[in-house]
Design a protein around this motif. Structure first.
Motif, PDB file in Angstrom:
ATOM      1  N   PRO A 283       0.827  -1.213   0.000  1.00  0.00           N
ATOM      2  CA  PRO A 283       0.000   0.000   0.000  1.00  0.00           C
ATOM      3  C   PRO A 283       0.861   1.262   0.000  1.00  0.00           C
ATOM      4  O   PRO A 283       1.665   1.464   0.927  1.00  0.00           O
ATOM      5  N   PRO A 284       0.722   2.138  -0.976  1.00  0.00           N
ATOM      6  CA  PRO A 284       1.562   3.334  -1.031  1.00  0.00           C
ATOM      7  C   PRO A 284       1.251   4.341   0.063  1.00  0.00           C
ATOM      8  O   PRO A 284       2.116   5.137   0.438  1.00  0.00           O
ATOM      9  N   GLY A 285       0.042   4.318   0.613  1.00  0.00           N
ATOM     10  CA  GLY A 285      -0.320   5.316   1.610  1.00  0.00           C
ATOM     11  C   GLY A 285      -0.164   4.858   3.035  1.00  0.00           C
ATOM     12  O   GLY A 285      -0.536   5.574   3.961  1.00  0.00           O
ATOM     13  N   ALA A 286       0.340   3.649   3.234  1.00  0.00           N
ATOM     14  CA  ALA A 286       0.457   3.110   4.585  1.00  0.00           C
ATOM     15  C   ALA A 286       1.911   2.838   4.930  1.00  0.00           C
ATOM     16  O   ALA A 286       2.756   2.681   4.045  1.00  0.00           O
ATOM     17  N   VAL A 287       2.184   2.781   6.216  1.00  0.00           N
ATOM     18  CA  VAL A 287       3.542   2.563   6.705  1.00  0.00           C
ATOM     19  C   VAL A 287       3.502   1.419   7.705  1.00  0.00           C
ATOM     20  O   VAL A 287       2.539   1.264   8.457  1.00  0.00           O
ATOM     21  N   PHE A 288       4.556   0.622   7.716  1.00  0.00           N
ATOM     22  CA  PHE A 288       4.673  -0.437   8.716  1.00  0.00           C
ATOM     23  C   PHE A 288       5.569   0.046   9.851  1.00  0.00           C
ATOM     24  O   PHE A 288       6.684   0.524   9.618  1.00  0.00           O
ATOM     25  N   ALA A 455      -9.266  -1.795   1.307  1.00  0.00           N
ATOM     26  CA  ALA A 455      -8.228  -2.804   1.119  1.00  0.00           C
ATOM     27  C   ALA A 455      -7.256  -2.811   2.299  1.00  0.00           C
ATOM     28  O   ALA A 455      -6.836  -3.876   2.764  1.00  0.00           O
ATOM     29  N   GLU A 456      -6.891  -1.633   2.795  1.00  0.00           N
ATOM     30  CA  GLU A 456      -5.998  -1.570   3.958  1.00  0.00           C
ATOM     31  C   GLU A 456      -6.662  -2.190   5.185  1.00  0.00           C
ATOM     32  O   GLU A 456      -6.011  -2.871   5.979  1.00  0.00           O
ATOM     33  N   GLN A 457      -7.953  -1.970   5.326  1.00  0.00           N
ATOM     34  CA  GLN A 457      -8.688  -2.581   6.433  1.00  0.00           C
ATOM     35  C   GLN A 457      -8.666  -4.102   6.307  1.00  0.00           C
ATOM     36  O   GLN A 457      -8.511  -4.821   7.311  1.00  0.00           O
ATOM     37  N   GLU A 458      -8.792  -4.613   5.089  1.00  0.00           N
ATOM     38  CA  GLU A 458      -8.785  -6.058   4.882  1.00  0.00           C
ATOM     39  C   GLU A 458      -7.421  -6.653   5.215  1.00  0.00           C
ATOM     40  O   GLU A 458      -7.321  -7.702   5.852  1.00  0.00           O
ATOM     41  N   GLU A 514      -0.012   9.256   7.370  1.00  0.00           N
ATOM     42  CA  GLU A 514      -0.132  10.577   7.984  1.00  0.00           C
ATOM     43  C   GLU A 514      -0.284  10.503   9.502  1.00  0.00           C
ATOM     44  O   GLU A 514      -0.219  11.521  10.195  1.00  0.00           O
ATOM     45  N   GLN A 515      -0.472   9.288  10.042  1.00  0.00           N
ATOM     46  CA  GLN A 515      -0.678   9.147  11.479  1.00  0.00           C
ATOM     47  C   GLN A 515       0.511   8.533  12.211  1.00  0.00           C
ATOM     48  O   GLN A 515       0.425   8.263  13.405  1.00  0.00           O
ATOM     49  N   VAL A 516       1.619   8.340  11.518  1.00  0.00           N
ATOM     50  CA  VAL A 516       2.747   7.623  12.117  1.00  0.00           C
ATOM     51  C   VAL A 516       3.271   8.319  13.364  1.00  0.00           C
ATOM     52  O   VAL A 516       3.491   7.694  14.408  1.00  0.00           O
ATOM     53  N   GLY A 517       3.498   9.626  13.286  1.00  0.00           N
ATOM     54  CA  GLY A 517       4.029  10.354  14.445  1.00  0.00           C
ATOM     55  C   GLY A 517       3.124  10.248  15.652  1.00  0.00           C
ATOM     56  O   GLY A 517       3.581   9.969  16.771  1.00  0.00           O
ATOM     57  N   ARG A 518       1.832  10.447  15.450  1.00  0.00           N
ATOM     58  CA  ARG A 518       0.885  10.347  16.555  1.00  0.00           C
ATOM     59  C   ARG A 518       0.797   8.921  17.087  1.00  0.00           C
ATOM     60  O   ARG A 518       0.701   8.699  18.295  1.00  0.00           O
ATOM     61  N   PHE A 519       0.844   7.959  16.186  1.00  0.00           N
ATOM     62  CA  PHE A 519       0.789   6.547  16.576  1.00  0.00           C
ATOM     63  C   PHE A 519       1.953   6.194  17.499  1.00  0.00           C
ATOM     64  O   PHE A 519       1.771   5.601  18.567  1.00  0.00           O
ATOM     65  N   ILE A 520       3.169   6.575  17.093  1.00  0.00           N
ATOM     66  CA  ILE A 520       4.347   6.254  17.904  1.00  0.00           C
ATOM     67  C   ILE A 520       4.264   6.935  19.272  1.00  0.00           C
ATOM     68  O   ILE A 520       4.609   6.339  20.300  1.00  0.00           O
TER      69      ILE A 520
END
Length: 557
Positions: A283-288, A455-458, A514-520
């Motif tokens: 997924p281009p818009g998601a980060v692991f 698709a990301e949810q799946e 876009e939520q990586v910083g907040r997630f960490i």
């Protein structure tokens, strides 16, 4: 195919990383390693061998059942600077003058300098004709599998190079110059040990490459002395053999991901009928995001009750299932679940089942056929004792005790009162199915306008189901990993699961970019062991990553 490609040898970091921006991010670390090598050994290195760690996105503990997996190489890696050593008089003369003597140092201060040399050992082999025995000579390196040390992984990599490229360790071979050169090497790494990001495989791959390079066994080495160009697939197999020397029976996923990855995709790695790797666009818009539980899982130390036990349970279960399905299995054959499925379907030699057919078979096996692995007369829930004793397991296999021990126990130590054949099989077939689903979601979404939120949810749901199976069926999770995956979902991840062998180490979470910083930040504030960590210390235990290129060698000119 990636397995057939050659090991890349670079002369610039820009070529190695595929872009100037990325190479500049790493240049300081590489320069520091090279300068430190020169300070310690009095000359610049000839090569730096690099091998990345990996994060397994889905497909846990199914590689040694020969089902496909979906790992991705991470940017964190092991680097080994190395150079042939000129023989000069010194206090280390015994090592320096020995064929292939090694002086190994590590940038981390807790790891002390090690000096060792391969020894010539006589062993006896049966001749092909008659009963006479002849002695042959081979290399020996002392590797303590009971108390694993950092240099054991260096020795393991070296062992493979010695056995494959210097098969004759006789005095005549040494005198004729057909022997390994003395080596100095300096190791550094950014893959946390025991984290589940495969630092051990990266270390073995990097050390294997280092010894190949300094001995001129790579096609682009300055003193290349071989007509055969080592392929990535061959390096994977060699590294698998090497890691077994430290007491871990690896299925090959870790080494394949470290060697064959590229910088834009995950890898769908299959092991049957041959080793293959195909890129899967992510997924281009998601980060692991990888998060270290800070529970150290040392496979070599706990293998007999954890990792190696699961290998035996999985292999024995495959034989019992094959027997129940009327599939012919050789008396001393270690059949795998993937081979059982193939033979049941009438799969021809070197043929591959269509993905849709394989998914149907996985469902049938996991839902209908594996009840034969439960204790006799038991059809209850997972909360009941579903394991079998050693005597019951031997009886179910149809083998004599002597043959069973030879086939399944002579090469590995295991420790258990009950062997959970049913639970392990339930996980293996379910996890293999989820890998194919994950891959299909990515393929279908990238074939359209791009991966959308649905698709990301799946994908996230598949990761969550994998975590549940690892925890309940394969029993390779732990309270800290369960807590981290729960916190990840509460902090906005689409999905989260353990990665690596389990029993500690890391989780991997699919997070909107876009939520990586907040997630960490939320994980840092919620997970107890992280609360006092700041800046660099925090980035060591939780970090976002993108796919990395695979193992390579940098040559100084």
């Amino acid at each position: 195919m990636a397995a057939e490609e050659h090991i890349p040898v670079y002369t610039t970091l820009q070529d190695l990383y595929g872009g100037l921006g990325t190479s500049l991010d790493h240049a300081l670390r590489w320069n520091n390693l090279a300068e430190e090598f020169e300070k310690r050994f009095g000359r610049e290195p000839a090569y730096i061998a690099r091998a990345p760690g990996r994060v397994n996105l889905i497909g846990e503990h199914i590689d040694y059942a020969l089902f496909g997996v979906l790992p991705m190489a991470v940017e964190r890696d092991i680097l080994i600077a190395c150079a042939p050593r000129p023989v000069v008089a010194s206090p280390d003369a015994e090592v320096q003058h020995a064929p292939g003597g090694v002086i190994a140092e590590n940038l981390h201060s807790k790891y002390t300098r090690q000096m060792f040399a391969p020894e010539v050992k006589k062993k006896y082999e049966q001749t092909e004709v008659g009963e006479d025995q002849v002695h042959v000579e081979g290399w020996h390196l002392d590797i303590n599998t009971k108390e694993l040390r950092w240099e054991s992984y260096v020795k393991a990599g070296y062992y493979g190079v010695l056995s494959h490229y210097f098969p004759s360790a006789s005095a005549n071979a040494v005198e004729s110059g057909k022997h390994p050169v003395p080596v100095d090497l300096l190791v550094t790494g950014s893959v946390p040990a025991g984290s589940g990001l495969s630092s051990s495989a990266a270390m073995v791959v990097a050390s294997t490459l280092a010894f190949l390079a300094v001995n001129g066994k790579l096609s682009d080495s300055a003193t290349a002395a071989t007509d055969h160009q080592l392929s990535k697939g061959e390096l994977v197999k060699m590294s698998m053999e090497n890691e077994k020397r430290v007491g871990v029976n690896s299925g090959g996923m870790d080494q394949a991901a470290s060697v064959m990855s590229d910088s834009s995709s995950a890898l769908y790695i299959t092991f049957y009928p041959t080793l293959k790797a195909a890129p899967v666009r992510l997924p281009p818009g998601a980060v692991f995001v990888c998060a270290n539980s800070l529970v150290v899982s040392d496979k070599a130390v706990t293998a007999k009750s954890r990792y190696n036990l699961r290998v035996v349970e999985t292999l024995v279960g495959a034989r019992i299932l094959a027997r129940a399905l009327g599939i012919q299995v050789g008396e001393k054959e270690k059949i795998t679940y993937r081979e059982v499925v193939g033979r049941f379907a009438g799969e021809k030699h070197r043929e591959e089942l269509d993905a849709a057919v394989l998914m149907q078979l996985l469902t049938r096996m996991g839902d209908e056929e594996i009840d034969v692995l439960k204790p006799k007369g038991l059809t209850g829930s997972l909360d009941e004792q579903l394991g079998v004793t050693m005597d019951e397991m031997i009886e179910m296999s149809g083998l004599s005790k002597e043959v069973f021990n030879e086939v399944y126990l002579s090469w590995v130590e295991v420790e258990a009162n009950h062997f959970q054949l049913y639970k392990r099989a339930k996980h293996v077939f379910g996890e293999a199915f989820r890998v194919l689903q994950f891959r299909q979601v990515c393929i279908e979404a990238m074939g359209g306008s791009g991966i959308d939120d649905a698709a990301e949810q799946e994908i996230g749901t598949l990761m969550n189901d994998s975590q549940d199976s690892c925890n309940e069926l394969f029993e390779c999770s732990c309270p800290e990993l369960n807590e981290l995956t729960r916190l990840a979902l509460e902090s906005g991840a689409y999905g989260s699961r353990l990665t690596g062998a389990g029993w500690g180490g890391c989780t991997v979470s699919l997070v909107p970019g876009e939520q990586v910083g907040r997630f960490i930040k939320r994980i840092r504030d919620s997970y107890g062991p992280y609360k006092d960590l700041e800046s660099d210390a925090l980035s060591e235990v939780i970090f976002a990553t993108r796919p990395s290129s695979g193992a390579c060698v940098y040559k100084f000119e």
